[in-house]
Design an enzyme around this catalytic site. Structure first.
Site, mmCIF file in Angstrom:
data_model
loop_
_atom_site.group_PDB
_atom_site.id
_atom_site.type_symbol
_atom_site.label_atom_id
_atom_site.label_comp_id
_atom_site.label_asym_id
_atom_site.label_seq_id
_atom_site.Cartn_x
_atom_site.Cartn_y
_atom_site.Cartn_z
ATOM 1 C CB THR A 144 -11.162 -77.339 25.287
ATOM 2 O OG1 THR A 144 -11.196 -76.991 26.729
ATOM 3 C CG2 THR A 144 -9.427 -77.639 25.238
ATOM 4 C CB SER A 179 -4.655 -80.524 32.285
ATOM 5 O OG SER A 179 -5.239 -80.765 31.239
ATOM 6 C CE1 TYR A 181 -9.038 -82.937 26.064
ATOM 7 C CE2 TYR A 181 -9.273 -81.269 27.956
ATOM 8 C CZ TYR A 181 -9.739 -81.761 26.591
ATOM 9 O OH TYR A 181 -10.777 -80.979 25.917
ATOM 10 C CG HIS A 182 -6.926 -78.143 29.299
ATOM 11 N ND1 HIS A 182 -7.338 -78.756 30.382
ATOM 12 C CD2 HIS A 182 -8.316 -77.628 28.871
ATOM 13 C CE1 HIS A 182 -8.595 -78.806 30.921
ATOM 14 N NE2 HIS A 182 -9.310 -77.948 29.960
ATOM 15 C CE LYS A 185 -9.856 -81.592 22.822
ATOM 16 N NZ LYS A 185 -10.540 -81.972 21.783
HETATM 17 P P1 NAD Z 1 -16.145 -88.767 25.425
HETATM 18 O O1 NAD Z 1 -15.107 -89.492 26.128
HETATM 19 O O2 NAD Z 1 -17.622 -89.265 25.908
HETATM 20 O O3 NAD Z 1 -16.234 -89.263 24.053
HETATM 21 C C1 NAD Z 1 -15.162 -89.475 23.269
HETATM 22 C C2 NAD Z 1 -15.140 -90.747 22.408
HETATM 23 O O4 NAD Z 1 -14.057 -90.791 21.429
HETATM 24 C C3 NAD Z 1 -15.314 -91.973 23.169
HETATM 25 O O5 NAD Z 1 -16.464 -92.675 22.898
HETATM 26 C C4 NAD Z 1 -14.048 -92.795 22.823
HETATM 27 O O6 NAD Z 1 -14.149 -93.891 22.727
HETATM 28 C C5 NAD Z 1 -13.534 -92.326 21.443
HETATM 29 N N1 NAD Z 1 -12.316 -92.173 21.086
HETATM 30 C C6 NAD Z 1 -11.079 -91.392 21.818
HETATM 31 N N2 NAD Z 1 -10.061 -91.859 21.274
HETATM 32 C C7 NAD Z 1 -10.361 -92.683 20.094
HETATM 33 C C8 NAD Z 1 -9.607 -92.883 18.967
HETATM 34 N N3 NAD Z 1 -8.144 -92.788 18.966
HETATM 35 N N4 NAD Z 1 -10.096 -93.681 18.182
HETATM 36 C C9 NAD Z 1 -11.644 -93.604 18.079
HETATM 37 N N5 NAD Z 1 -12.289 -93.234 18.832
HETATM 38 C C10 NAD Z 1 -11.753 -92.742 20.079
HETATM 39 O O7 NAD Z 1 -16.085 -87.362 25.440
HETATM 40 P P2 NAD Z 1 -17.095 -86.168 25.143
HETATM 41 O O8 NAD Z 1 -17.356 -85.377 26.596
HETATM 42 O O9 NAD Z 1 -18.215 -86.654 24.260
HETATM 43 O O10 NAD Z 1 -16.274 -85.182 24.335
HETATM 44 C C11 NAD Z 1 -15.974 -85.139 23.012
HETATM 45 C C12 NAD Z 1 -15.048 -84.102 22.470
HETATM 46 O O11 NAD Z 1 -15.663 -82.678 22.899
HETATM 47 C C13 NAD Z 1 -13.466 -84.015 23.184
HETATM 48 O O12 NAD Z 1 -12.701 -83.972 22.098
HETATM 49 C C14 NAD Z 1 -13.443 -82.973 24.084
HETATM 50 O O13 NAD Z 1 -12.343 -82.631 24.470
HETATM 51 C C15 NAD Z 1 -14.432 -81.974 23.526
HETATM 52 N N6 NAD Z 1 -15.011 -81.355 24.637
HETATM 53 C C16 NAD Z 1 -15.831 -82.005 25.707
HETATM 54 C C17 NAD Z 1 -16.632 -81.164 26.803
HETATM 55 C C18 NAD Z 1 -17.189 -81.946 27.634
HETATM 56 O O14 NAD Z 1 -17.671 -80.889 28.615
HETATM 57 N N7 NAD Z 1 -17.695 -82.879 27.629
HETATM 58 C C19 NAD Z 1 -16.106 -79.778 26.707
HETATM 59 C C20 NAD Z 1 -15.145 -79.116 25.855
HETATM 60 C C21 NAD Z 1 -14.815 -79.973 24.562
HETATM 61 N N1 USQ Z 2 -14.011 -78.435 39.729
HETATM 62 C C1 USQ Z 2 -14.304 -78.060 40.862
HETATM 63 N N2 USQ Z 2 -15.032 -79.414 41.573
HETATM 64 C C2 USQ Z 2 -15.054 -80.461 40.939
HETATM 65 C C3 USQ Z 2 -14.661 -80.874 39.630
HETATM 66 C C4 USQ Z 2 -14.281 -79.408 39.116
HETATM 67 O O1 USQ Z 2 -14.280 -77.103 41.371
HETATM 68 O O2 USQ Z 2 -15.582 -81.447 41.668
HETATM 69 C C5 USQ Z 2 -13.495 -77.134 38.941
HETATM 70 C C6 USQ Z 2 -12.124 -77.438 38.366
HETATM 71 O O3 USQ Z 2 -10.975 -77.134 39.385
HETATM 72 C C7 USQ Z 2 -12.090 -76.401 37.187
HETATM 73 C C8 USQ Z 2 -13.412 -76.242 36.777
HETATM 74 O O4 USQ Z 2 -14.218 -76.766 37.905
HETATM 75 O O5 USQ Z 2 -11.560 -75.322 37.756
HETATM 76 C C9 USQ Z 2 -14.004 -77.039 35.631
HETATM 77 O O6 USQ Z 2 -13.388 -78.495 35.852
HETATM 78 P P1 USQ Z 2 -14.020 -79.586 35.124
HETATM 79 O O7 USQ Z 2 -13.587 -80.947 35.449
HETATM 80 O O8 USQ Z 2 -15.510 -79.507 34.831
HETATM 81 O O9 USQ Z 2 -13.777 -79.263 33.673
HETATM 82 P P2 USQ Z 2 -12.228 -79.461 32.653
HETATM 83 O O10 USQ Z 2 -11.290 -80.042 33.564
HETATM 84 O O11 USQ Z 2 -11.848 -78.044 32.241
HETATM 85 O O12 USQ Z 2 -12.561 -80.213 31.435
HETATM 86 C C10 USQ Z 2 -13.834 -80.350 30.825
HETATM 87 C C11 USQ Z 2 -13.936 -81.499 29.890
HETATM 88 C C12 USQ Z 2 -12.874 -81.126 28.712
HETATM 89 C C13 USQ Z 2 -13.269 -79.853 28.348
HETATM 90 C C14 USQ Z 2 -13.348 -78.755 29.092
HETATM 91 C C15 USQ Z 2 -13.741 -77.357 28.618
HETATM 92 O O13 USQ Z 2 -13.662 -82.694 30.620
HETATM 93 O O14 USQ Z 2 -13.103 -82.021 27.696
HETATM 94 O O15 USQ Z 2 -12.325 -79.480 27.190
HETATM 95 O O16 USQ Z 2 -14.087 -78.954 30.133
HETATM 96 S S1 USQ Z 2 -12.974 -75.961 29.477
HETATM 97 O O17 USQ Z 2 -13.106 -76.049 30.708
HETATM 98 O O18 USQ Z 2 -13.503 -74.942 28.955
HETATM 99 O O19 USQ Z 2 -11.819 -76.019 29.078
#
Ligand code: NAD
Ligand code: USQ
Length: 387
Positions: A144, A179, A181-182, A185
């Site tokens: 991320t 966070s 979570y972050h 990664k």
């Molecule tokens: P999502 O939660 O929709 O999908 C993740 C899937 O992984 C789910 O179906 C879940 O059941 C499965 N999973 C989680 N833990 C598991 C485990 N231990 N074993 C087997 N399956 C498991 O998420 P997404 O939005 O599709 O994101 C996918 C990936 O991309 C994530 O790693 C996320 O960090 C990354 N990412 C997403 C975004 C975004 O905006 N959605 C942005 C940047 C990075």
């Molecule tokens: N934000 C708002 N209002 C909202 C929701 C979010 O102002 O209603 C702000 C947050 O405070 C943050 C930004 O928007 O500053 C992004 O928040 P987000 O919830 O869209 O994204 P984030 O928490 O960073 O996480 C999402 C995905 C995660 C991925 C990440 C990419 O859930 O899996 O890793 O985006 S990145 O942001 O580049 O790290």
């Protein structure tokens, strides 16, 4: 190629599985459906109704004649995962299978610990399975952009060359994530860099920005192929949330001043980037990092763009600057480099009115499913809850 998609039931995993299958790759998906369980825990649901993975795969086969293999289980259960890798013999693994919500990881101690164990231990199992059974396999790991935080200098792609006391070295770019979570990664990145060094694995860390959008070319084949679309305060991402709020007639929830700037990309570009990485693998032993986003916006830029497009669609939308539930800079320098994927041939789809209108249109079809109790943010970074 033979490609395993981990997390293949998720927002990005399912469209990726179809996209790769449609391009003639042999695809298997792995998922333990825990994302669907989190919906139950939070009392939330994808705005767009989604079919079971089994039904999706059956519809995909009926529509295209192509098979996608399903493996149901937990990446943290090595007795399940090892034989999948041993028998499927993937040439590439796309790893999406993690807990991906920053707010979910900040709910309390238990959720922070769960997120880090699930993500970090799961990824270690993936690395071990590759090393043990398919050492030539290319791991394409979703990281991320949030690993870097918001430093007051340009963000490079994974590494930075530093001159210090007359000596020079190229080192991992400093990480300041926002966070637990972050942070998971960041820890994954360190583990994988080490695995590439000691075992000669090949991996690409795709440091992805925030993804938006609801449609891909393959989803359009049949309504039952739709992917999930989250808008709640825990799993919904910012632009997807704003579009739902606009349709539901609720003020857009800008946290704090709204100057927070991030990288963004269209879901269709996620699929294109992943395939480009797969088709252009790194050498054995190389840990490669690409920044995967196409444009940078502040949260307020997005709120204003949604407000404008919504007005053109006949919707009056207001913007509400809420007290920020997160600890993050609300006004800062941000300039991230993203040239590697462009050099490999990515042709970005930039955010425009047509895309915003098409998502608004899909959201309008499901407007009656919007649960307004899920919109406001409920997780506060400043509170430590020992749950
Ligand atoms: P999502 O939660 O929709 O999908 C993740 C899937 O992984 C789910 O179906 C879940 O059941 C499965 N999973 C989680 N833990 C598991 C485990 N231990 N074993 C087997 N399956 C498991 O998420 P997404 O939005 O599709 O994101 C996918 C990936 O991309 C994530 O790693 C996320 O960090 C990354 N990412 C997403 C975004 C975004 O905006 N959605 C942005 C940047 C990075
Ligand atoms: N934000 C708002 N209002 C909202 C929701 C979010 O102002 O209603 C702000 C947050 O405070 C943050 C930004 O928007 O500053 C992004 O928040 P987000 O919830 O869209 O994204 P984030 O928490 O960073 O996480 C999402 C995905 C995660 C991925 C990440 C990419 O859930 O899996 O890793 O985006 S990145 O942001 O580049 O790290």
């Amino acid at each position: 190629m033979r490609i395993l998609v981990l997390g293949g039931d998720g927002y990005l995993g399912w469209p990726t599985a179809m996209y790769l299958s449609q391009r003639g790759h042999e695809v298997g998906v792995v998922d333990n459906f825990i994302r669907r369980t989190w919906d139950h825990e939070l009392g939330a649901e994808s705005l767009v109704p989604i079919a079971s993975l089994q039904e999706r795969v059956a519809v995909w086969e009926a529509v295209t004649g192509k098979r996608i293999e399903i493996h149901i289980g937990d990446l943290n259960d090595y007795t399940f995962f090892e034989p999948v890798v041993r028998d499927f013999k993937p040439e590439a693994i796309v790893h999406y299978g993690e807990q991906r919500s920053a707010p979910y990881s900040m709910i309390n101690r238990r959720h922070a610990v769960f997120t880090q164990v699930n993500n970090i231990a799961g990824t270690l199992n993936v690395a071990y399975a590759i090393a043990d059974h398919v050492p030539d396999c290319h791991l394409v790991k979703l990281g991320t952009m949030g690993e870097y935080g918001t430093p007051n200098i340009d963000i490079e792609e994974g590494y930075i060359t530093i001159e210090y006391k007359g000596r020079t070295d190229t080192l991992p770019y400093p990480k300041q994530p926002g966070s637990f979570y972050h942070l998971s990664k960041v820890h994954d990145s360190h583990n994988l860099m080490f695995c590439c060094k000691i075992w000669g694995l090949r991996a690409t860390d795709l440091n992805q920005g925030v993804v938006y959008g609801v449609d891909t070319d393959e989803i359009k084949f049949d309504e039952r192929l739709r992917t999930r679309f989250d808008y709640d305060g825990v799993f919904g991402t910012v632009l997807n949330r704003f579009l739902v709020q606009a349709v539901a007639g609720m003020p857009l929830t800008v946290y704090g001043k709204g100057g927070q700037t991030r990288g963004f990309l269209d879901i269709r570009d996620t699929l294109a980037c992943v395939e480009l990485a797969i088709l252009n693998p790194p050498a054995r032993g190389e840990f490669r990092v690409f920044n995967q986003f196409t444009e940078q916006f502040s949260v307020m830029d997005l709120a204003l763009a949604v407000q404008e497009t919504a007005r053109e669609c006949g919707l009056e939308v207001t913007i509400n600057n809420l007290p920020n539930p997160r600890v993050e800079s609300e006004q800062h320098y941000y300039n991230a480099i993203n040239t590697s994927l462009l050099k490999l041939g990515l042709q970005p789809r930039y955010l425009n009115d047509t895309l915003l209108e098409s998502v608004i249109h899909v959201v309008q079809q499901h407007k009656n499913r919007v649960n307004d109790t899920l919109i406001l943010p409920g997780v506060n970074w400043r509170q430590t809850v020992n749950g």
